[in-house]
Design a protein around this motif. Structure first.
Motif, mmCIF file in Angstrom:
data_model
loop_
_atom_site.group_PDB
_atom_site.id
_atom_site.type_symbol
_atom_site.label_atom_id
_atom_site.label_comp_id
_atom_site.label_asym_id
_atom_site.label_seq_id
_atom_site.Cartn_x
_atom_site.Cartn_y
_atom_site.Cartn_z
ATOM 1 N N VAL A 1 9.750 -17.539 -20.068
ATOM 2 C CA VAL A 1 9.058 -17.617 -18.998
ATOM 3 C C VAL A 1 9.971 -18.085 -17.737
ATOM 4 N N SER A 2 10.470 -19.341 -17.973
ATOM 5 C CA SER A 2 10.946 -19.779 -16.753
ATOM 6 C C SER A 2 12.273 -18.948 -16.354
ATOM 7 N N VAL B 1 7.647 -25.735 -28.002
ATOM 8 C CA VAL B 1 7.198 -25.288 -26.813
ATOM 9 C C VAL B 1 8.004 -25.104 -25.570
ATOM 10 N N SER B 2 8.935 -26.025 -25.329
ATOM 11 C CA SER B 2 9.860 -25.930 -24.232
ATOM 12 C C SER B 2 10.781 -24.647 -24.616
ATOM 13 N N GLU B 3 11.094 -24.417 -25.918
ATOM 14 C CA GLU B 3 12.006 -23.189 -26.310
ATOM 15 C C GLU B 3 11.245 -22.171 -25.946
ATOM 16 N N LEU B 4 10.064 -21.974 -26.216
ATOM 17 C CA LEU B 4 9.426 -20.553 -25.806
ATOM 18 C C LEU B 4 9.212 -20.453 -24.422
ATOM 19 N N ILE B 5 9.074 -21.656 -23.814
ATOM 20 C CA ILE B 5 8.670 -21.709 -22.133
ATOM 21 C C ILE B 5 10.189 -21.014 -21.414
ATOM 22 N N ARG B 6 11.024 -21.337 -21.973
ATOM 23 C CA ARG B 6 12.505 -20.795 -21.692
ATOM 24 C C ARG B 6 12.468 -19.292 -21.102
#
Length: 203
Positions: A139-140, A132-137
Motif C-alpha cells: 500500500v505504501s 502487517v508491516s510486510e503487507l502494508i509495504r
C-alpha cells in the motif's frame, strides 16, 4: 548519453553492493535496475505535453472531457503492479535464503515453549506487527508513487495556466528531480527490504 547510462548502471550496482554485498547484489541487480529505470522514464515521460492536451473535446464548450492518454504513474494500476513485483521479489528471496525458517519472523509460536509464556506472547505480537508491516509495504509503495506523480502532473498543469513560461520551466526541472528521487526511493527501499529478508536472523 552512453556515459550517463553507464554511470547510472555503475551507481546502481555499487549501491546494491553496499546494501546486499557483491554476490547478492549481482543476483538482485536486474530487477532493481529495471524498477529504477521503469519508474524514472515513466516519471519523465509524464512531462510530455500531449498527456494533458490530447483527449475528447465537447462540442459546445470546447473543453477536454476525457483524456485519451494518461501517464503511467498517475494510473493506480501501474504503481500497484510495481509494488507487487517488489513485494513478491523480496518474499521470494526471503524464502530462498532462509527456507521455511523465514516464517518464524512472522509466526513465532515456538518461542512460547522455548522462552516462556510472557516472552512468547511478546514475540508473537511482534511477529504479527512484522506481518502487517510486510503487507502494508504494498500500500505504501503504491500510494507514495501514485501520489507524487499525480501531484506533479496537477502542479505542472496549474502552473502552466497561472504563470508565465519561465516559472513553468522551473517546475518542469523540479519534476525531473522528483522523478529521479522517486525512482531512487522505490529501488532503494526494495534493496533495503531485500537485505532484511535475506539476512534475517532470530534474535
Amino acid at each position: 548519453f552512453q556515459s550517463v547510462v553507464e554511470s547510472l548502471f555503475e551507481g546502481i550496482i555499487s549501491f546494491s553492493s553496499g546494501v546486499l554485498g557483491p554476490d547478492m547484489a549481482r543476483k538482485a541487480f536486474p530487477v532493481v535496475a529495471t524498477i529504477f529505470f521503469f519508474v524514472l522514464f515513466n516519471a519523465w515521460l509524464a512531462l510530455l505535453p500531449f498527456y494533458q492536451f490530447v483527449g475528447f473535446v465537447s462540442g459546445e464548450e470546447n473543453l477536454i472531457k476525457a483524456h485519451l492518454l494518461r501517464s503511467a504513474g498517475t494510473d493506480l494500476n501501474m504503481p500497484l503492479a510495481l509494488a507487487l513485483v517488489s513485494f513478491f521479489f523480496v518474499e521470494y528471496w526471503g524464502f530462498k535464503a532462509n527456507g521455511f525458517r523465514y516464517l518464524k519472523k512472522f509466526f513465532a509460536f515456538g518461542s512460547i515453549f522455548s522462552r516462556g509464556i510472557f516472552q512468547g506472547l511478546i514475540d508473537m505480537f511482534v511477529g504479527f506487527l512484522e506481518f502487517v508491516s510486510e503487507l502494508i509495504r504494498v500500500v505504501s509503495f503504491t500510494f507514495r508513487l501514485f501520489g507524487n506523480m499525480t501531484a506533479g502532473e496537477i502542479l505542472v498543469v496549474m502552473i502552466t495556466f497561472l504563470v508565465p513560461l519561465v516559472v513553468t520551466n522551473f517546475v518542469y526541472g523540479l519534476e525531473l528531480l522528483v522523478g529521479l528521487i522517486q525512482s531512487v526511493i522505490f529501488a532503494g527501499l526494495t534493496l533495503v527490504f531485500l537485505s532484511v529478508a535475506v539476512r534475517h536472523e532470530e534474535h
